[in-house]
Each structure stands twice: as C-alpha cells, then as structure tokens.
Design a protein around this motif. Structure first.
Motif, short mmCIF file in Angstrom:
data_model
loop_
_atom_site.label_atom_id
_atom_site.label_comp_id
_atom_site.label_asym_id
_atom_site.label_seq_id
_atom_site.Cartn_x
_atom_site.Cartn_y
_atom_site.Cartn_z
N VAL A 420 0.84 -1.19 0.00
CA VAL A 420 0.00 0.00 0.00
C VAL A 420 0.88 1.24 0.00
O VAL A 420 1.98 1.24 0.56
CB VAL A 420 -0.96 0.00 1.22
N GLU A 421 0.39 2.30 -0.65
CA GLU A 421 1.08 3.58 -0.65
C GLU A 421 0.53 4.43 0.50
O GLU A 421 -0.67 4.52 0.69
CB GLU A 421 0.85 4.32 -1.97
N ALA A 472 12.95 10.83 4.23
CA ALA A 472 13.24 12.08 3.53
C ALA A 472 12.03 12.58 2.76
O ALA A 472 11.95 13.76 2.40
CB ALA A 472 14.42 11.88 2.58
N SER A 473 11.08 11.68 2.47
CA SER A 473 9.90 12.04 1.70
C SER A 473 8.65 11.70 2.49
O SER A 473 8.65 10.81 3.34
CB SER A 473 9.90 11.29 0.37
N ASP A 474 7.55 12.40 2.18
CA ASP A 474 6.28 12.13 2.85
C ASP A 474 5.60 10.87 2.31
O ASP A 474 4.68 10.36 2.93
CB ASP A 474 5.31 13.30 2.67
N ASN A 496 10.56 4.44 -3.23
CA ASN A 496 10.33 4.73 -4.65
C ASN A 496 9.30 3.79 -5.28
O ASN A 496 9.00 3.91 -6.48
CB ASN A 496 11.63 4.67 -5.44
N GLY A 497 8.76 2.84 -4.51
CA GLY A 497 7.76 1.93 -5.02
C GLY A 497 8.32 0.72 -5.72
O GLY A 497 7.55 -0.17 -6.13
#
Length: 700
Positions: A420-421, A472-474, A496-497
């Motif tokens: 899941v994202e 580092a990223s949301d 990065n998925g």
C-alpha cells in the motif's frame, strides 16, 4: 533470505502475468479443490432456496458484519451484502474500555428461509439471541433482540409452523421460539440429548424425510462431526460420527498462549509466548462445525470448516453419501473422509471460476470494496474515500489495538503479499499511520511524526522493539508478506515503489481466541499524544497470491516422477507388474520405470502410463497391497483423480476404490489403493512430491 525470496517471487508473478490472481476453488475442468476460500470464513451455514444457495459466517467484532454470499453451483460464490453496517449494543462495540468486543460479537450464525422470508439467528455473548429478517437477501434487514443465551444454535421451522432451536455444548437443549420472535415459549426449554452422548456445539437442525437430524461439531479431544437422529424434535436421539480425521494434510499451527475470551486488550510491552505445533496431533484441525444441503437433483453436499493455522478457519465442501439413514461426509467406499479435489456439484449451471471479493483497492470509488471491515464500529466523521485515496484522521489511542477506525481485510493464504502507498504529509506531531499484521500479537510498519521529523517505524509486539529510520519524503510504500503454512511473516518498505527493504523478518504468527480471528491486514492511523491529530492518505492497496494460480499443478501431457514423502523413494513400475518403490541410489531410481506419462482424461481425471512401456497404473480387486498393477490396456480402473496438495505435492485418488494410492513405509510392501487419506505431516505414505522429468533433475 526472506527478503530475497519475497522480492524474487513478486517479480516472477508480475512477469508471468498472474499478479492479480486470487484463490478460487473452481479448477475450470469440472472439479474443485478445497478450501472454497483461502481466507477466513468461519462457522458457515448454508441453505438452498430453489436453485440458489446462500451462505453466512461469523464476523466477530468486525463491522459491517454477517457477510452473506450467493452461489448457483456451491463452488463459485458472489458477495451479496453485509446483513448490518453496524451493530451497536453498547460502548464496547465502539472499542471503549479495556476489552471492546474482541473475539465476541457475531458467532456461529444460522440462516433459514421460510414462507418467503430470510432469517438469520445469532447469539451474541452477553446480549442474547439476535434475529435478522428480510424479504430479499440484499435486504433491508430488520433486527430484533430476543435476549436469553442460546449458544451455537440451529433453527428449524417445522411443517406445522412451530419454530425450534437446539443449542448448548455436550448437553443439547431444545427450545421453542415464539412466531413473532418476541421471546421463547414458556416452559419449552428441555434437554433432548444428555451429556456423555458425544455431541458438541455449532448445531445445524434439519427435518429430512420425516426424521429430525442435528449435526454438531466437537473439538474434545479432537475435531470431528457428529450427527443425532430422532422421529420427534424432542427425541429420543441416537448419535453417530459422520466425519473424522479429515485434515487434508494440514496440521495444527502455532498458538498464542495466555489470551482468550474476554481478555483485556493486550498493550505494547505485554509478554507473549507461543505453543509450537505438533506434527500429527489433530487438535481442532479436522473438518468440523458445518451441515448439509441438498440439490434439486437429489445430491447432498456437506459444508464445514477447518482450523488452518494463523490464517484462520476456512470453509470446505464435501460430497455426502447417505448410508443406513445417516449423512456421511465422503463417497462410497471411504465414508467419513472428504476428498480435497472432487467433481463439481451437478447443479446444471456452468460458472466461470471466480472469487467472492475484489481484494485490491485503488480507492477510486466513493465507497470501500466489500472485502474491507472496520475493527469495531468506526467514527464515521473521521474517515472518507476522496480524490482517489482513503483518508484516515487520527484519534487518540494508547496503542494499535485501542485505535479506532482501523480498516482490515482477511489475510489470504496459503501465502500472500500486500502493498500500500502511504502519504504522511498531513500527519501531525504524535501521529502514527501504517500497515499492520493485525492479530494477537501484532506487527506494524508505518510513518510517525516526531519532534525530530518524519520517521519510518517498525514495531514488533512480541519483542516489544521499535526500529526508527528517518524518512526524507512524505510518501512511502509499505509491504507485508505472510507465509501462513509456516506461520511466519515479514514487513518491508520502499521510498520509490520499486526497491523494498525488509525491516521485520521471521515474525511469528499464531492463532488465538482473543480476537478469535486469523491474521488481518490492517490500515491504521492514530495519535499517541492523546489528541486528535492530522490524517493519513492511503492508495493502491494490492494483494498478491503466489499459489492462487494452480493451472500448472496438474501436469497433463508431461512425464513426471513421484517421490513418496514418507521414505524419499520413487514410485516404480516393478517388473512383477505392480507399483513398488525404488530407493535413491538404486539402479531403478533413475530409469524409465520410475517415470510416468500423465494422460488427461477430463474433469481432473488422469491415467498414468509407465515410461518404460510396461503399461498403465490400474487398480484391481479391492485395491489391497499389490493391487496397483501395470496393465497394457487402459480401463476405467486406470482412472485417478489428481489431488493438488500445493507446493509440488499430490495424492492419487483411485476412482475404482474411492481411496488413495499409498504404502506403509515401515513394511516394504508394494503400493495399495485402500488408504483413507493422509496425516497432517503428509508422511504416512500417501503423498507424493511430483516433478516433471528432465535429464537435469534425473539424478537428484
């Protein structure tokens, strides 16, 4: 190693084009392979109305509850509805207090159809018998609370209009229900089967050809199915066993100790221990808790459940054979045992194989897919599906099992991986959101907003260990990988998925009676600072099932070897004209006499021809040791129904004896076709590891 295997398998499934395949029992060739569903569908009850079949199951504390399925062929099922969106019987149903209603709520429902109306009866511990009534299975359903304590009941609408319920464990009671469902007929409760008659619970009550039948499940000392029979509803009853020993080669799994009915909700820091499985002790595994249903053509079929480790309790379909007035599970020649693979019921309907649910969800609809259920009653103002995402607003909770608005779906066995994202940009300080392997105990991976910034956190409840890494990223992708054959899981994440890092591995899963459910995949968001915080956005939830595509598990047209799991020896076309066994290292082990061409004879039936030209495997006589012969001419006695046991395992069911091909590994005897079935460890001589022959693997 787990990380490598999980990543490799996911890549392989995508490459092979089976990425979204989900389990269905229908083999597409006129046969089905149990279980009907490889996710939890516990305490099933099933009825026929005309040419339609309807089935319900327990849903415990999950909301919406009481799933209702429909089928035309008993093998392929469609989701119809949940009988209720919420069942609000008090604060504990809202996950208030120290207990909630974990493991309670909807147990063992009974569905009936009478005079144009559908009825579902279910006792809820502490709240009494609930009755749901509708004109159509789609609803709307009205609800009445009758009170009392009518445990694990079966209901019968008799020919004279009187309504009876049987209930209780061991000592079976009969009580009459008032026709307006306002209560029970005064003085009607009586004992109809005394203690010590080998009866159990989970009763199903029928009137068949003028006689009254009660089918029940017993788990003491091990799982089995009982049947009682009488000429009158009040008895006297005689009883017998109608299904026993049927584990289909599956054993008891790991068990979480110390947490049962009405236990307080476990918190982080609590201690957990597990009882390891036994190779062959049955426990509650064998088929139990179910009933029977007839077809318009006169066929009878049985349905029941089996404890299948940490994935939960699964539903199975069995042919029923009437003998001496008793409905035995199984086929003539092997009563009391059920085939794993059998011919589809003769309903006159052909259906494309399909599963009841769409398990993936990209949240592009304005509502959730029906596979989702909330953990207790949700706070509706604190969640929504909007702009292609699921938004969960955080509410205060001390830890995950106390968190409201946790969204769950049943884990898929025997193996599955969910991804899941998560967009954590709107989380506030103290908020945590993520993906969980939800059970007692649980594990989760997610994002946490701390004073130091956004962190990726993995939590292991068994070890009570948190692992934090800066994000580092949301946006982060979360993954859980479950191996429910071995009760082991892992968790991973990606920024990065594509590239996933395993952060929790070899996570012990177990079944238990606190939630009284198998493992669930859960999406959650809550605040640890006692406040209402921000919100989490979830997208693109996917479920991958590596073993769901079984199309290559029947190797028709291939030359194979069959290695017996009991002794590691290959099936061998002995020069004396019978099926024997050749040990590894022997001259025969790698010769053509240990190889067999699999001929397709339709509807899952195969004929096995020895590659050395000595003939077809054919069962003669009673199928005794030495009766599995090599015959030059194929006949009906050469037909076997291939039993797919997964993981490259199979059994051969002789359609001459309706029993399995096997040997006793201790005696040195040649093969027989008189074996009832297999043990949980699959090492009794009836289960083979099959492999397509090639020069490369010939000497393995």
């Amino acid at each position: 190693m787990k990380k490598i295997i999980c990543s490799f398998l996911l890549g392989l499934y995508t490459l092979c084009g089976i990425y979204a395949q989900t389990w269905t029992a229908d083999n597409g060739n006129g046969t089905f392979t149990n279980p009907l569903f490889y996710d939890e569908f516990t305490d099933p009850d099933l009825i026929r109305v005309g040419t339609d079949f309807y089935m319900v199951a327990s849903s415990m504390h999950a909301m919406p509850g009481l799933p209702l399925l429909h089928s035309k062929d008993l093998v392929n099922w469609n989701f119809v509805t949940y009988v209720f969106e919420t069942l609000d019987l008090g604060p504990d149903f809202h996950l208030e207090g120290k207990k909630g209603v974990y493991g309670n709520g909807i147990w063992a429902p009974c569905i009936r159809y009478y005079n144009g109306k559908f009825y579902i009866f279910v006792n809820i511990n502490g709240y009494g018998l609930q009755v749901f009534i509708a004109d159509r299975p789609e609803g709307p359903w009205t609800h009445k609370n009758m009170g009392g304590t009518i445990y694990d009941l079966g209901v019968l609408f008799d020919d004279d209009g009187r309504i009876y319920a049987v209930h209780g464990y061991d000592e079976v009671h009969l009580i009459e229900i008032k026709p307006d469902f306002s209560g029970y007929v005064e003085g009607s409760d009586r004992v109809i089967i005394p203690k010590g008659s080998a009866m159990g619970e989970g009763h199903h009550f029928y009137k068949i050809n003028g006689k009254y039948y009660i089918i029940s499940a017993d788990y003491a000392p091990v799982g089995r199915m009982q049947c009682a029979r009488a000429d009158r509803p009040e008895g006297p009853y005689e009883t017998t066993v109608i299904s026993h020993r049927e584990t289909m080669g599956n054993g008891q799994g790991w068990w979480t100790q110390g947490y049962g009915f009405w236990s307080d909700i476990p918190d982080e820091g609590d201690k957990f221990t597990f009882q390891p499985p036994s190779d062959n002790y049955f426990s509650a595994v064998p088929l139990h808790q179910g009933g029977i249903v007839d077809l318009p053509n006169g066929e009878w079929w049985g349905f029941s459940m089996m404890d299948m480790r940490s994935v939960g309790r699964l539903t199975y379909l069995s042919p029923v054979t009437w003998k001496d007035g008793w409905p035995y599970f199984g086929v003539e020649g092997n009563l009391g045992r059920s085939p794993r693979t059998w011919f589809n019921p003769d309903t006159g309907v052909e259906t494309e194989p399909h599963a009841p649910y769409q398990r993936d969800d990209d949240f592009s609809s304005d509502k959730l897919n029906p596979v989702w259920q909330w953990n207790h009653i949700p706070v509706d103002s604190k969640w929504k599906v909007t702009k292609g995402t699921l938004r969960l607003h955080t509410l205060p909770a001390r830890s995950l099992m106390f968190a409201k608005n946790t969204l769950t779906q049943r884990a898929m066995g025997p193996e599955s991986t969910v991804t899941v994202e998560l967009d954590a940009s709107a989380l506030k300080k103290g908020d945590v959101a993520g993906l969980a392997l939800f059970n007692t105990p649980y594990y989760w991976i997610g994002a946490v907003r701390t004073a130091e910034g956004l962190m990726l956190r993995f939590y292991d409840m068994v070890k009570n260990v948190r692992t934090d890494e800066p994000l580092a990223s949301d946006k982060v992708w979360l993954r859980a990988c479950g191996d429910f054959r071995n009760d082991i899981a892992s968790m991973a994440y990606s920024t990065n998925g594509n590239d996933f890092k395993t952060i929790g591995k070899d996570l012990r899963l177990g079944y238990q009676m606190h939630t009284f459910q198998g493992v669930r995949y859960a999406l959650f968001a809550y605040n640890t600072n006692g406040k209402k915080g921000g919100y989490a956005k979830f997208d693109n939830f996917t479920v991958d099932e590596p073993l769901a595509d079984r199309s290559k598990n029947l190797p028709v047209g291939k030359i194979i070897t069959l290695t017996n799991l009991a002794n590691g020896e290959r099936a061998w076309a002995n020069p004396h004209g019978m099926l024997h066994h050749a040990a590894s290292g022997s001259k025969e082990f790698n010769e053509a006499s240990c190889r067999f061409l699999v001929h397709d004879r339709g509807k899952g039936r195969v004929a096995l021809e020895a590659a050395d030209g000595s003939g077809f495997l054919t069962v003669t006589g009673l199928g005794l040791s030495g009766d599995v012969r090599l015959m030059k001419k194929e006949s009906k006695a050469s037909l076997f129904l291939w039993q797919d046991m997964l993981w490259g395992n199979c059994m051969l069911l002789s359609l001459h004896t309706n029993r399995f091909v096997g040997l006793n590994p201790l005696t040195g005897e040649p093969y027989a076709a008189d074996w009832e079935g297999t043990r949980p460890d699959r090492k009794d001589g009836t289960v083979f590891a099959w492999e397509i022959y090639s020069e490369e693997n010939a000497s393995k």
